[in-house]
Design a protein around this motif. Sequence first.
Motif, PDB file in Angstrom:
ATOM      1  N   TYR A  20      41.831  46.178  36.225  1.00 48.93           N
ATOM      2  CA  TYR A  20      40.453  45.812  35.919  1.00 48.93           C
ATOM      3  C   TYR A  20      40.293  45.759  34.403  1.00 48.93           C
ATOM      4  O   TYR A  20      40.619  46.702  33.689  1.00 48.93           O
ATOM      5  N   ARG A  21      39.774  44.637  33.910  1.00 43.55           N
ATOM      6  CA  ARG A  21      39.446  44.477  32.496  1.00 43.55           C
ATOM      7  C   ARG A  21      38.168  43.659  32.432  1.00 43.55           C
ATOM      8  O   ARG A  21      38.137  42.499  32.892  1.00 43.55           O
ATOM      9  N   ALA A  31      41.451  41.485  34.938  1.00 46.57           N
ATOM     10  CA  ALA A  31      40.344  40.665  35.443  1.00 46.57           C
ATOM     11  C   ALA A  31      39.201  41.570  35.863  1.00 46.57           C
ATOM     12  O   ALA A  31      39.420  42.714  36.260  1.00 46.57           O
ATOM     13  N   ASP A  32      37.997  41.021  35.770  1.00 45.06           N
ATOM     14  CA  ASP A  32      36.851  41.626  36.439  1.00 45.06           C
ATOM     15  C   ASP A  32      36.543  40.730  37.629  1.00 45.06           C
ATOM     16  O   ASP A  32      37.290  39.782  37.909  1.00 45.06           O
ATOM     17  N   LYS A 114      38.044  41.831  55.693  1.00 42.98           N
ATOM     18  CA  LYS A 114      38.485  42.337  54.396  1.00 42.98           C
ATOM     19  C   LYS A 114      38.095  41.350  53.312  1.00 42.98           C
ATOM     20  O   LYS A 114      37.827  40.178  53.592  1.00 42.98           O
ATOM     21  N   PHE A 115      38.098  41.844  52.082  1.00 34.04           N
ATOM     22  CA  PHE A 115      37.860  40.971  50.944  1.00 34.04           C
ATOM     23  C   PHE A 115      38.636  41.477  49.742  1.00 34.04           C
ATOM     24  O   PHE A 115      38.966  42.655  49.642  1.00 34.04           O
ATOM     25  N   VAL A 116      38.961  40.545  48.850  1.00 30.20           N
ATOM     26  CA  VAL A 116      39.641  40.865  47.600  1.00 30.20           C
ATOM     27  C   VAL A 116      38.599  40.817  46.497  1.00 30.20           C
ATOM     28  O   VAL A 116      37.799  39.888  46.428  1.00 30.20           O
ATOM     29  N   GLY A 121      37.769  50.640  37.803  1.00 29.06           N
ATOM     30  CA  GLY A 121      38.485  51.862  38.138  1.00 29.06           C
ATOM     31  C   GLY A 121      39.594  51.673  39.152  1.00 29.06           C
ATOM     32  O   GLY A 121      40.375  52.583  39.401  1.00 29.06           O
ATOM     33  N   HIS A 122      39.681  50.484  39.773  1.00 32.12           N
ATOM     34  CA  HIS A 122      40.679  50.238  40.814  1.00 32.12           C
ATOM     35  C   HIS A 122      41.539  49.006  40.551  1.00 32.12           C
ATOM     36  O   HIS A 122      42.624  48.896  41.095  1.00 32.12           O
ATOM     37  N   GLY A 123      41.048  48.034  39.807  1.00 40.35           N
ATOM     38  CA  GLY A 123      41.759  46.778  39.623  1.00 40.35           C
ATOM     39  C   GLY A 123      41.447  45.809  40.745  1.00 40.35           C
ATOM     40  O   GLY A 123      40.460  45.973  41.474  1.00 40.35           O
ATOM     41  N   VAL A 124      42.285  44.798  40.904  1.00 42.89           N
ATOM     42  CA  VAL A 124      42.091  43.827  41.988  1.00 42.89           C
ATOM     43  C   VAL A 124      42.713  44.426  43.253  1.00 42.89           C
ATOM     44  O   VAL A 124      43.908  44.712  43.294  1.00 42.89           O
TER      45      VAL A 124
END
Length: 147
Positions: A20-21, A31-32, A114-116, A121-124
């Motif tokens: 996560y950025r 990425a956000d 589900k979803f991506v 705090g977790h990233g993708v």
Amino acid sequence: MSGVEARVVAEARDWLGTPYRHQASRKGAGADCLGLIRGIWRALYGAEPEAVPPYSMDWSEPARDEVLWRAAGRHLRPKDREEATLGDVVLFRMRDGSVAKHLGVVTQTGSQAKFVHAYSGHGVVESSLTNAWRRRIVARFAFPEEI
């Protein structure tokens, strides 16, 4: 599932593990949630449809301006909120009374949906679309078949 839907799901899953950025949109580097959608767009269509100005993490909450919702509506195809399809972009309102400021891509429908998404705090990650997440969905969009 259409060709675009399959490509969206495959591309979203290819981003899994990206850190996560805030304001970033580079697979593997950062990425956000908006950056994830922007990256999928680039993979499918090439150049992004508009420049993204700098934005704060509060997504214009103080002004109560639905900036993200309007931007999604300019480039993605709005859908009925209940019409779940693979590859949908879902827009979430994280708290009652706040602006919608989180995005994800549906990768599985039905009882095990589900979803991506890129989550601080977790990233993708790929998460279960639990009732807690479902009740936060305020809009649903599809990537265009072609641009």
